[in-house]
Design an enzyme around this catalytic site. Structure first.
Site, short mmCIF file in Angstrom:
data_model
loop_
_atom_site.label_atom_id
_atom_site.label_comp_id
_atom_site.label_asym_id
_atom_site.label_seq_id
_atom_site.Cartn_x
_atom_site.Cartn_y
_atom_site.Cartn_z
N ARG A 122 -80.99 -20.29 60.15
CA ARG A 122 -81.33 -19.02 59.47
C ARG A 122 -82.06 -18.11 60.43
NH1 ARG A 122 -82.00 -20.17 53.07
NH2 ARG A 122 -79.94 -19.34 52.73
N GLN A 127 -77.23 -13.93 60.15
CA GLN A 127 -77.31 -13.48 58.75
C GLN A 127 -75.95 -13.11 58.16
OE1 GLN A 127 -80.37 -10.49 58.49
NE2 GLN A 127 -81.89 -11.98 57.86
N SER A 133 -76.65 -18.01 51.61
CA SER A 133 -77.28 -16.83 51.01
C SER A 133 -76.30 -16.04 50.18
CB SER A 133 -77.87 -15.92 52.09
OG SER A 133 -79.03 -16.49 52.63
P1 NAD Z 1 -83.81 -22.62 48.68
O1 NAD Z 1 -82.52 -22.40 47.92
O2 NAD Z 1 -83.97 -23.81 49.54
O3 NAD Z 1 -85.02 -22.60 47.62
C1 NAD Z 1 -85.15 -21.59 46.65
C2 NAD Z 1 -86.63 -21.25 46.49
O4 NAD Z 1 -87.32 -22.32 45.84
C3 NAD Z 1 -87.37 -21.01 47.79
O5 NAD Z 1 -87.90 -19.70 47.78
C4 NAD Z 1 -88.46 -22.07 47.79
O6 NAD Z 1 -89.67 -21.61 48.38
C5 NAD Z 1 -88.65 -22.31 46.31
N1 NAD Z 1 -89.33 -23.55 45.93
C6 NAD Z 1 -89.21 -24.79 46.44
N2 NAD Z 1 -90.02 -25.66 45.82
C7 NAD Z 1 -90.70 -24.95 44.86
C8 NAD Z 1 -91.66 -25.30 43.87
N3 NAD Z 1 -92.12 -26.52 43.75
N4 NAD Z 1 -92.11 -24.30 43.08
C9 NAD Z 1 -91.67 -23.03 43.21
N5 NAD Z 1 -90.73 -22.65 44.11
C10 NAD Z 1 -90.26 -23.60 44.93
O7 NAD Z 1 -84.14 -21.37 49.59
P2 NAD Z 1 -83.30 -20.06 49.91
O8 NAD Z 1 -83.30 -19.19 48.73
O9 NAD Z 1 -81.99 -20.44 50.47
O10 NAD Z 1 -84.15 -19.41 51.07
C11 NAD Z 1 -85.56 -19.39 51.06
C12 NAD Z 1 -86.05 -18.36 52.05
O11 NAD Z 1 -85.41 -18.55 53.34
C13 NAD Z 1 -85.72 -16.92 51.72
O12 NAD Z 1 -86.44 -16.35 50.72
C14 NAD Z 1 -85.94 -16.29 53.08
O13 NAD Z 1 -87.32 -16.10 53.32
C15 NAD Z 1 -85.41 -17.34 54.00
N6 NAD Z 1 -84.06 -16.95 54.44
C16 NAD Z 1 -83.92 -16.48 55.69
C17 NAD Z 1 -82.65 -16.08 56.12
C18 NAD Z 1 -82.44 -15.56 57.50
O14 NAD Z 1 -83.39 -15.25 58.17
N7 NAD Z 1 -81.22 -15.47 57.98
C19 NAD Z 1 -81.56 -16.17 55.28
C20 NAD Z 1 -81.74 -16.64 53.99
C21 NAD Z 1 -83.00 -17.04 53.58
#
Ligand code: NAD
Length: 401
Positions: A122, A127, A133
């Site tokens: 990531r 991206q 995503s």
């Molecule tokens: P994910 O699907 O792994 O998790 C979804 C969400 O659940 C996350 O925000 C995580 O913090 C939350 N979570 C985990 N345990 C929890 C708990 N016990 N209580 C409450 N929330 C909890 O994650 P995702 O949505 O694929 O991505 C998370 C983050 O990664 C994004 O918000 C972003 O900051 C980052 N991201 C970066 C890129 C990039 O830079 N290319 C791309 C996508 C996402």
């Protein structure tokens, strides 16, 4: 250079790895595209649209695969399907290799090179290829719509001659890609939205969407790559205790919390469901990876004490046209990294290539998968970057990303 696109074979999968509009771009760049007849039908892309885009339409999978250098898919193929792939072919798909060790073995036996988009690093350069995503965006949108459909109340506030209807109260747990989209969609429908995440960075994003961030005063849990780290059982219990009142006050709870490589954390216990009002709705987007609600069942709707719990399974497949469009764009952008001068020329020093590569010319190069298969440790594909953790094996065999 020839790209094969076959019909997805997993039950309930409506997406396709390539859509006509994107195929036209791939063809223009010098890659021939062969599509199995009917591959796009469930996503509403007829064979003729692929022909018009310059792709060829093959009568069956075998014909589409004949002479292919690369196969693009959404769901992992079965080991049997891989047995019919050309020797030394390359594959781009969600593979979830730790959950599909037989498949990895079959790919290695074919001398294949396989890239798993769920392992994509990531980083900002990647991206445009981030299929996790793009599909999570669809999942979050669908989750909010599903909640609105199941709730016997309006989402928006209505001021009518007959009286005022208050807006629905929605709580979103997990404010990553899917959660943020669920927030945005619920807000567009007029609900009052609160959201919680263990990552402190989520607060600003939640607020920027017009939702209120729920502060629990707990230590935040940030891991590598923007992901959350797993909490200790004590922390999780404390979190459940503090969230109970929030859950009880909500008409709708949408849960999207995930930890890469681990089962989804239980955020809503059976006791918390008991505390919710008759008619409340829970939509569990993490049902495929174990569920955030103790009572959710993947692919099922259960009603407990008047609370409807929707265990979403493969939500992106339920909106296959745009889910496929975004996925195809991710694949085409990934191909630009793999292809040079009209031929496959992956640079294994590139962290996008080395990070996603599970099998390289028949050798399992993804460390955790090699270990799970009892194979000797191999250096990461490119030598430089350690492989990204893969999502956990899921209890539901038809689970998808
Ligand atoms: P994910 O699907 O792994 O998790 C979804 C969400 O659940 C996350 O925000 C995580 O913090 C939350 N979570 C985990 N345990 C929890 C708990 N016990 N209580 C409450 N929330 C909890 O994650 P995702 O949505 O694929 O991505 C998370 C983050 O990664 C994004 O918000 C972003 O900051 C980052 N991201 C970066 C890129 C990039 O830079 N290319 C791309 C996508 C996402």
């Amino acid at each position: 250079m020839q790209l094969a696109v076959v019909k997805e074979s997993r039950p309930g999968e409506n997406r396709v790895a390539m859509v006509p509009e994107v195929a036209a771009r791939v063809v223009k760049s010098g890659t021939a595209v062969a599509v199995e007849s009917g591959a796009g039908a469930a996503a509403r892309f007829a064979d003729d649209l692929f022909r018009d885009a310059g792709a060829s339409v093959a009568p069956d999978a075998a014909a589409a695969l004949a002479g292919a250098d690369l196969v693009a898919r959404v769901q992992p193929p079965t080991a049997d399907e891989v047995a019919g792939y050309p020797d030394a072919v390359s594959v781009v798909s969600f593979l979830q290799p730790l959950a599909h060790l037989d498949l990895v073995r079959a790919l290695a036996d074919r001398g294949a090179t396989a890239y798993s988009l769920d392992l994509l690093p990531r980083i900002s350069r990647a991206q445009s290829m981030d299929a996790l995503s793009s599909q999570a965006t669809v999942a979050g949108y669908r989750a909010a719509l599903s909640a609105a459909e199941h709730l016997a109340k309006f989402f928006p506030m209505f001021m009518t001659a007959a009286g005022t209807v208050p807006p629905a109260k929605v709580l979103v747990m997990g404010a990553g890609v899917a959660g943020l989209q669920a927030i945005a969609t619920a807000r567009r429908l007029g609900a009052v939205v609160r959201a919680y995440d263990v990552r402190a960075a989520a607060k600003e994003e939640v607020q920027s969407l017009g939702a209120k961030f729920v502060e629990l005063g707990l230590e935040t849990r940030e891991g590598a790559g923007g992901y959350a780290r797993e909490q200790t059982p004590e922390e999780l219990a404390r979190q459940q205790e503090l969230l109970a009142a929030e859950v009880a006050a909500s008409d709708v709870v949408v849960t999207t919390a995930q930890i890469p490589g681990r089962p989804a954390p239980v955020l809503v216990t059976a006791a918390m469901v008991e505390g919710m009002a008759d008619g409340a709705v829970i939509v569990d987007v993490a049902a495929d990876s174990g569920g955030n609600c103790e009572l959710s069942r993947p692919g099922e709707e259960v009603t407990v004490g008047g609370v409807t719990i929707v265990g979403m399974t493969n939500p992106a497949s339920s909106m296959p046209t745009h889910a496929s469009f975004l996925y195809a764009r991710n694949v085409a952008n990934f191909l630009e990294v793999l292809v040079r001068d009209g031929a496959l020329a992956p640079d294994f020093e590139d962290e996008i290539v080395s990070g996603t590569c599970v099998v390289r010319a028949g050798t399992v190069v993804h460390g955790p998968t090699a270990e799970a298969l009892g194979l000797p440790a191999t250096a990461p594909a490119g030598g430089g970057t350690s492989p990204t953790p893969t999502p956990a094996p899921t209890p539901n065999p038809e689970a998808s990303t």
